[in-house]
Design a protein around this motif. Structure first.
Motif, PDB file in Angstrom:
ATOM      1  N   LEU A 222      34.958  25.989 -21.792  1.00  0.00           N
ATOM      2  CA  LEU A 222      34.145  25.512 -20.690  1.00  0.00           C
ATOM      3  C   LEU A 222      33.147  24.491 -21.177  1.00  0.00           C
ATOM      4  N   PHE A 223      32.919  23.460 -20.371  1.00  0.00           N
ATOM      5  CA  PHE A 223      31.817  22.542 -20.621  1.00  0.00           C
ATOM      6  C   PHE A 223      30.636  23.029 -19.789  1.00  0.00           C
ATOM      7  N   LYS A 224      29.551  23.322 -20.467  1.00  0.00           N
ATOM      8  CA  LYS A 224      28.362  23.943 -19.873  1.00  0.00           C
ATOM      9  C   LYS A 224      27.240  22.907 -19.778  1.00  0.00           C
ATOM     10  N   ILE A 225      26.602  22.845 -18.603  1.00  0.00           N
ATOM     11  CA  ILE A 225      25.514  21.884 -18.433  1.00  0.00           C
ATOM     12  C   ILE A 225      24.418  22.499 -17.577  1.00  0.00           C
ATOM     13  N   SER A 226      23.185  22.345 -18.006  1.00  0.00           N
ATOM     14  CA  SER A 226      22.060  22.951 -17.306  1.00  0.00           C
ATOM     15  C   SER A 226      21.646  22.107 -16.103  1.00  0.00           C
ATOM     16  N   LYS A 227      20.903  22.739 -15.210  1.00  0.00           N
ATOM     17  CA  LYS A 227      20.387  22.034 -14.032  1.00  0.00           C
ATOM     18  C   LYS A 227      19.494  20.868 -14.460  1.00  0.00           C
ATOM     19  N   GLU A 228      18.656  21.106 -15.465  1.00  0.00           N
ATOM     20  CA  GLU A 228      17.757  20.041 -15.934  1.00  0.00           C
ATOM     21  C   GLU A 228      18.540  18.859 -16.497  1.00  0.00           C
ATOM     22  N   ASN A 229      19.592  19.154 -17.252  1.00  0.00           N
ATOM     23  CA  ASN A 229      20.394  18.073 -17.824  1.00  0.00           C
ATOM     24  C   ASN A 229      21.192  17.332 -16.759  1.00  0.00           C
ATOM     25  N   PHE A 230      21.673  18.064 -15.742  1.00  0.00           N
ATOM     26  CA  PHE A 230      22.341  17.393 -14.628  1.00  0.00           C
ATOM     27  C   PHE A 230      21.372  16.443 -13.938  1.00  0.00           C
ATOM     28  N   GLU A 231      20.149  16.898 -13.701  1.00  0.00           N
ATOM     29  CA  GLU A 231      19.158  16.060 -13.027  1.00  0.00           C
ATOM     30  C   GLU A 231      18.853  14.806 -13.848  1.00  0.00           C
ATOM     31  N   ALA A 232      18.811  14.946 -15.170  1.00  0.00           N
ATOM     32  CA  ALA A 232      18.568  13.791 -16.038  1.00  0.00           C
ATOM     33  C   ALA A 232      19.707  12.783 -15.931  1.00  0.00           C
ATOM     34  N   ILE A 233      20.945  13.290 -15.848  1.00  0.00           N
ATOM     35  CA  ILE A 233      22.107  12.410 -15.695  1.00  0.00           C
ATOM     36  C   ILE A 233      22.069  11.713 -14.338  1.00  0.00           C
ATOM     37  N   TYR A 234      21.742  12.473 -13.270  1.00  0.00           N
ATOM     38  CA  TYR A 234      21.653  11.884 -11.935  1.00  0.00           C
ATOM     39  C   TYR A 234      20.603  10.768 -11.896  1.00  0.00           C
ATOM     40  N   LYS A 235      19.468  11.021 -12.522  1.00  0.00           N
ATOM     41  CA  LYS A 235      18.381  10.036 -12.523  1.00  0.00           C
ATOM     42  C   LYS A 235      18.807   8.766 -13.244  1.00  0.00           C
ATOM     43  N   PHE A 236      19.569   8.923 -14.319  1.00  0.00           N
ATOM     44  CA  PHE A 236      20.016   7.776 -15.106  1.00  0.00           C
ATOM     45  C   PHE A 236      21.142   7.029 -14.399  1.00  0.00           C
ATOM     46  N   SER A 237      21.993   7.773 -13.666  1.00  0.00           N
ATOM     47  CA  SER A 237      23.194   7.163 -13.088  1.00  0.00           C
ATOM     48  C   SER A 237      23.390   7.598 -11.630  1.00  0.00           C
ATOM     49  N   PRO A 238      22.928   6.805 -10.672  1.00  0.00           N
ATOM     50  CA  PRO A 238      23.115   7.133  -9.252  1.00  0.00           C
ATOM     51  C   PRO A 238      24.589   7.293  -8.859  1.00  0.00           C
ATOM     52  N   LYS A 239      25.504   6.591  -9.531  1.00  0.00           N
ATOM     53  CA  LYS A 239      26.915   6.713  -9.139  1.00  0.00           C
ATOM     54  C   LYS A 239      27.471   8.088  -9.500  1.00  0.00           C
ATOM     55  N   ILE A 240      26.943   8.705 -10.571  1.00  0.00           N
ATOM     56  CA  ILE A 240      27.360  10.069 -10.906  1.00  0.00           C
ATOM     57  C   ILE A 240      26.800  11.043  -9.871  1.00  0.00           C
ATOM     58  N   GLU A 241      25.548  10.834  -9.473  1.00  0.00           N
ATOM     59  CA  GLU A 241      24.966  11.686  -8.431  1.00  0.00           C
ATOM     60  C   GLU A 241      25.777  11.585  -7.142  1.00  0.00           C
ATOM     61  N   HIS A 242      26.197  10.382  -6.793  1.00  0.00           N
ATOM     62  CA  HIS A 242      27.005  10.177  -5.585  1.00  0.00           C
ATOM     63  C   HIS A 242      28.347  10.918  -5.708  1.00  0.00           C
ATOM     64  N   LEU A 243      28.966  10.834  -6.888  1.00  0.00           N
ATOM     65  CA  LEU A 243      30.245  11.508  -7.115  1.00  0.00           C
ATOM     66  C   LEU A 243      30.112  13.007  -6.891  1.00  0.00           C
ATOM     67  N   PHE A 244      29.063  13.611  -7.434  1.00  0.00           N
ATOM     68  CA  PHE A 244      28.915  15.050  -7.315  1.00  0.00           C
ATOM     69  C   PHE A 244      28.439  15.473  -5.925  1.00  0.00           C
ATOM     70  N   ARG A 245      27.745  14.608  -5.230  1.00  0.00           N
ATOM     71  CA  ARG A 245      27.424  14.908  -3.827  1.00  0.00           C
ATOM     72  C   ARG A 245      28.701  14.991  -3.017  1.00  0.00           C
ATOM     73  N   ARG A 246      29.631  14.058  -3.274  1.00  0.00           N
ATOM     74  CA  ARG A 246      30.920  14.086  -2.575  1.00  0.00           C
ATOM     75  C   ARG A 246      31.714  15.344  -2.929  1.00  0.00           C
ATOM     76  N   LYS A 247      31.643  15.755  -4.199  1.00  0.00           N
ATOM     77  CA  LYS A 247      32.326  16.986  -4.607  1.00  0.00           C
ATOM     78  C   LYS A 247      31.757  18.195  -3.867  1.00  0.00           C
ATOM     79  N   LEU A 248      30.433  18.236  -3.730  1.00  0.00           N
ATOM     80  CA  LEU A 248      29.798  19.346  -3.014  1.00  0.00           C
ATOM     81  C   LEU A 248      30.193  19.354  -1.540  1.00  0.00           C
ATOM     82  N   GLU A 249      30.280  18.178  -0.945  1.00  0.00           N
ATOM     83  CA  GLU A 249      30.692  18.092   0.458  1.00  0.00           C
ATOM     84  C   GLU A 249      32.102  18.644   0.641  1.00  0.00           C
ATOM     85  N   LYS A 250      33.004  18.261  -0.268  1.00  0.00           N
ATOM     86  CA  LYS A 250      34.386  18.748  -0.184  1.00  0.00           C
ATOM     87  C   LYS A 250      34.450  20.255  -0.421  1.00  0.00           C
TER      88      LYS A 250
END
Length: 198
Positions: free
Chosen positions: A108-136
């Motif tokens: 498993l690839f494990k990632i914390s909420k804080e690290n996800f937020e850091a990635i989202y802040k750095f890359s809006p396109k990744i945040e958009h991708l995961f928002r779409r995943k959550l919607e689906k």
């Protein structure tokens, strides 16, 4: 549960649909951790603090709830390419109401909420991708609720086989029955009925 030997992050799998820059890949590599989970290991249990999501690189896990009478209710099986966590706790800042066990040895690839937020802040396109995943995921969740309310046990079992092909050899009958909301005896009758029709 133990740390695994490093393997390259499968960017094309986890972040399918977007092109990542080298800077984005470097940041993700810093923020994500590969772990190995043995069969029958418990990844987390009811009452735990949940601060991570897990991407299934290989293997199979089961998420379930134990009610006050000791009965298990299986919510999800997580197979390759799936994400898993207790999202009630993860997004609600509550303690876990679910348990997750490994039913086939997994990486498993494990990632914390804080690290996800850091990635989202750095890359809006990744945040958009995961928002779409959550919607689906929300759509799939509501379709499953509707199916459980309206479909027969046989229809739910056939949908399960379609959703999780080849998984039956790795899991126990009561796991499947608890996922479908039926008894193991009812599951046996459904299988016999399908066998007769073929």
């Amino acid at each position: 549960m133990k740390a695994s030997l490093p393997v390259p992050v499968p960017f094309d799998e986890i972040f399918h649909g977007i092109d990542l820059s080298e800077e984005e890949k470097n940041l993700i590599t810093e923020k994500i951790e590969l772990i190995s989970v043995d069969k029958d290991d418990i990844l987390f249990k009811q009452g735990d603090i949940i601060n991570h999501q897990y991407y299934v690189y290989d293997g199979c896990l089961r998420t379930y709830h134990i009610d006050e009478n000791g009965k298990e209710h299986t919510l999800q099986f997580a197979i390759k390419h799936w994400w898993i966590s207790d999202y009630i706790a993860y997004f609600g800042d509550n303690k876990a109401v679910l348990n997750t066990e490994c039913i086939k040895k997994a990486q498993l690839f494990k990632i914390s909420k804080e690290n996800f937020e850091a990635i989202y802040k750095f890359s809006p396109k990744i945040e958009h991708l995961f928002r779409r995943k959550l919607e689906k995921a929300l759509v799939r969740h509501e379709k499953r609720i509707l199916a459980n309310l309206t479909n027969t046990a046989k229809e739910r079992y056939l949908a399960f086989l379609n959703k999780y092909p080849d998984i039956e050899k790795h899991i126990k009958n009561y796991h499947i029955a608890s996922y479908l909301g039926i008894t193991t005896e009812s599951l046996s009758r459904v299988r016999k009925d399908i066998a007769k029709s073929h």
